[in-house]
Design an enzyme around this catalytic site. Sequence first.
Site, mmCIF file in Angstrom:
data_model
loop_
_atom_site.group_PDB
_atom_site.id
_atom_site.type_symbol
_atom_site.label_atom_id
_atom_site.label_comp_id
_atom_site.label_asym_id
_atom_site.label_seq_id
_atom_site.Cartn_x
_atom_site.Cartn_y
_atom_site.Cartn_z
ATOM 1 C CB THR A 1 -1.158 -0.144 1.384
ATOM 2 O OG1 THR A 1 -0.207 -0.054 2.285
ATOM 3 C CG2 THR A 1 -2.002 -1.066 1.231
ATOM 4 C CB THR B 1 1.220 5.496 3.815
ATOM 5 O OG1 THR B 1 0.492 6.407 3.337
ATOM 6 C CG2 THR B 1 2.199 6.216 4.804
ATOM 7 C CB CYS B 2 2.588 0.013 4.011
ATOM 8 S SG CYS B 2 1.043 0.561 4.903
ATOM 9 C CB SER B 3 5.340 0.522 -0.472
ATOM 10 O OG SER B 3 4.554 -0.648 -0.395
#
Length: 169
Positions: free
Chosen positions: A53, A55-57
Site C-alpha cells: 500500500t 504509505t506503507c511501501s
Amino acid sequence: MIKIGDALPAAMLMEYLHAEDGTCSTSGPQAVDTQKATAGKTIALFAVPGAFTPTCSAQHVPGYVENADALKAAGVDEIWCVSVNDAFVMGAWAKDQKTGNKVRMLADGDAALAKATGLTLDLNGKGLGLRSNRYSMLLKDGKVTQLNIEGPGKFEVSDAATLLAQVKA
C-alpha cells in the site's frame, strides 16, 4: 485494547523467506509464535494496514530499513513488520523493499494478532476487509514498553524515528 505494561498476546504469525539466490524457498512459510519469539528479546514491532500500500511501501517500511542499524545499536534485537496479509505476499514485499536481515516481514493472515491487541481497522467498505491499525510498539521480554497508535489515515507517530527516539530515552 493493548496498552503499555501488557504482554503481547499469544498469536501465530507466518514468515516466508526467499532462498539465498532470491528464488522461492522450498521450505514454505514458517510459523512464528509471538510468545516464544519475544522471550528475552527487545523487539521493535510496527504494524501496517497492508503490504504494497502507498504509505506503507513509500514511508513506513523504508524508514525502519534505513534506521535498522541505529535501532539495533540502541538495544533492539529484532525489528518486525506485521500486516494482515498472507506469508507469500509478505515475502514478496520483503524482496521488493529489500528488507534483508534488517526487518522481519510477518504475516498475520487471519488477523489473530490484530484482534487480540484490539488494534483492528475495518476497511470492508474499501474492499480490504479487516486489517491492522497502523502502530508501533517496543517490546521487552514480550511486554509492551512503548506504544504509538496512529489515528485514521495518519502516519505521524509510528515511524522509525519516533520509536528510535523512545528506545534511546
